[in-house]
Design a protein around this motif. Sequence first.
Motif, PDB file in Angstrom:
ATOM      1  N   PRO A 124      45.462  35.037  37.250  1.00  0.00           N
ATOM      2  CA  PRO A 124      46.864  35.022  37.676  1.00  0.00           C
ATOM      3  C   PRO A 124      47.489  36.384  37.929  1.00  0.00           C
ATOM      4  O   PRO A 124      48.605  36.462  38.428  1.00  0.00           O
ATOM      5  CB  PRO A 124      47.563  34.332  36.495  1.00  0.00           C
ATOM      6  N   TYR A 125      46.769  37.485  37.571  1.00  0.00           N
ATOM      7  CA  TYR A 125      47.391  38.803  37.650  1.00  0.00           C
ATOM      8  C   TYR A 125      46.823  39.667  38.764  1.00  0.00           C
ATOM      9  O   TYR A 125      46.930  40.901  38.729  1.00  0.00           O
ATOM     10  CB  TYR A 125      47.258  39.516  36.298  1.00  0.00           C
ATOM     11  N   GLU A 126      46.198  39.009  39.745  1.00  0.00           N
ATOM     12  CA  GLU A 126      45.655  39.689  40.914  1.00  0.00           C
ATOM     13  C   GLU A 126      44.782  40.858  40.475  1.00  0.00           C
ATOM     14  O   GLU A 126      43.995  40.726  39.553  1.00  0.00           O
ATOM     15  CB  GLU A 126      46.787  40.093  41.859  1.00  0.00           C
ATOM     16  N   GLY A 127      44.919  42.020  41.110  1.00  0.00           N
ATOM     17  CA  GLY A 127      44.000  43.117  40.817  1.00  0.00           C
ATOM     18  C   GLY A 127      44.570  44.180  39.915  1.00  0.00           C
ATOM     19  O   GLY A 127      44.050  45.308  39.877  1.00  0.00           O
ATOM     20  N   ASP A 128      45.618  43.891  39.154  1.00  0.00           N
ATOM     21  CA  ASP A 128      46.247  44.882  38.280  1.00  0.00           C
ATOM     22  C   ASP A 128      45.286  45.261  37.144  1.00  0.00           C
ATOM     23  O   ASP A 128      44.902  44.422  36.334  1.00  0.00           O
ATOM     24  CB  ASP A 128      47.551  44.328  37.705  1.00  0.00           C
ATOM     25  N   GLU A 129      44.912  46.541  37.078  1.00  0.00           N
ATOM     26  CA  GLU A 129      43.933  46.988  36.088  1.00  0.00           C
ATOM     27  C   GLU A 129      44.430  46.813  34.659  1.00  0.00           C
ATOM     28  O   GLU A 129      43.642  46.616  33.731  1.00  0.00           O
ATOM     29  CB  GLU A 129      43.570  48.455  36.338  1.00  0.00           C
ATOM     30  N   ASN A 130      45.745  46.908  34.450  1.00  0.00           N
ATOM     31  CA  ASN A 130      46.290  46.751  33.102  1.00  0.00           C
ATOM     32  C   ASN A 130      46.211  45.315  32.607  1.00  0.00           C
ATOM     33  O   ASN A 130      46.357  45.062  31.405  1.00  0.00           O
ATOM     34  CB  ASN A 130      47.748  47.217  33.062  1.00  0.00           C
ATOM     35  N   TYR A 131      46.024  44.379  33.540  1.00  0.00           N
ATOM     36  CA  TYR A 131      45.962  42.961  33.184  1.00  0.00           C
ATOM     37  C   TYR A 131      44.667  42.344  33.691  1.00  0.00           C
ATOM     38  O   TYR A 131      44.642  41.218  34.159  1.00  0.00           O
ATOM     39  CB  TYR A 131      47.171  42.216  33.745  1.00  0.00           C
TER      40      TYR A 131
END
Length: 468
Positions: A124-131
């Motif tokens: 659900p958080y696409e490509g965000d490295e933090n998530y």
Amino acid sequence: MQKFTFALFAIFCFGFASLTRGQEPRAIILFTAENLGPGDLDQDRILLPNLKMLINESARYNSFYSSSARRNVAFHSMYTGQDSGISNIRSEYKTLPTPQEATPFLASELTKLGYLTTFIGTWPYEGDENYSPEKLGFQLFYGQINDDKKQSLRFPKSLNFANELIELNNPDIPRHFTFIPGTDIDKPISYNQFRGTSYAPQILHQATLKFIDQQINDKSKFFLHYAHSGLEPGLNAKQEDYADFLGRIPDIPYSGQKGFSPLYAPRANQLALLQELDRHLGDIIDKLKSNEIFKDTLFIFTSPNTASDAGGRDLEFFNSLGDKRGMRGDYYEAGLLVPFLAHWPKILKAGNINQDLSSQTSIFTSILSVAKNESKPLFLPKTELYWEDQAYLAIRKGSYKLIQKQSLLTPASIQLFDLSSDPKEEKNLAEEKASEVKSLLEAAAARHIAHPSAPSLFDPKVEAPPTE
């Protein structure tokens, strides 16, 4: 496809150490199916034998709420036990807020307890490295990280299998599309461009079954979040399932005017996807039963968000919202109520129907309680539920439900409903119930915690709407 076959072989031949088991579950499966409304399990358009079987063998919660009208917030709530008044994720941001330090995530906590933690489906958080799945505690990930808006949700060009990119035999298919004027939308051939040949939900489902087989053979404890695409907008079903229903019911072509890909027969596609969902659910339960571990499995079936008419879905035809007001994206009952079934025979009684208020925040605490072998009541009833978005808040306390919309330019609008006498939320009592409004606003203010990277219009000194 040779690369794909080799990758599957390599991934699922990897063994994990056998773990000593106590009275905790051998398996914990969180099966979430996208976009199911409060009426979808009881619709009468198609028989769903596996869902019916699970209903009969599980406890059913009929007053179970999503923690947000937003998908990414709902997942965060399941993973942390935080509602949207506390969480740093409260809306659909272009850039996700910085994660809160020392936040315990469900998968990380289960890893400490000896579970192999795995996510299969659409992240659900696409490509965000933090998530990333790894940052949120998952040891294995198979699925889609949808940061490419040009890729179809069901016919993508690639999947990620344990950090290996698997190329699929699909063309570029726009996720959102409207026909140019003059296109003959009554011809099926006009819709061929939105269907590929490699169907991601089926590939991921086969990966799920192989993963479960591996853990059964290894005698491993495992936690699986199977994020099934369900009725996710972009309702292009697998060709074989779609063909089963084409022409069997009245249908009207959908040309893309409410987002996502056009569909020649949206109702037929929705029936096909319900059939697919039921079949996939049945495959997993049959595998657990045939290996005699279903009785030792905490199995949860729910939806992260309720139903939406985006992508041509016909909510009325399928009674997806039941007799409730609203839909996904708002804070009326049908915008928040989701199906919820839980199977854990050591504590939960099969066939029990629970009407107490509960929400996705209880998934975190209940799963960890079972994993720690604590004989405590699960999915404890709430006396108060709270939701917020960038410009909305809602709170339910007892039978009263308050919804407030905040604006920089106009006075806040407030709606108050007494759900005990007005379950369809048709009569706004805000003017005649001033004391209840005051009490609920005070309770809501106590639930809202300002977060520097997740501002809302309910924070002091906000001078402009936050970036969406």
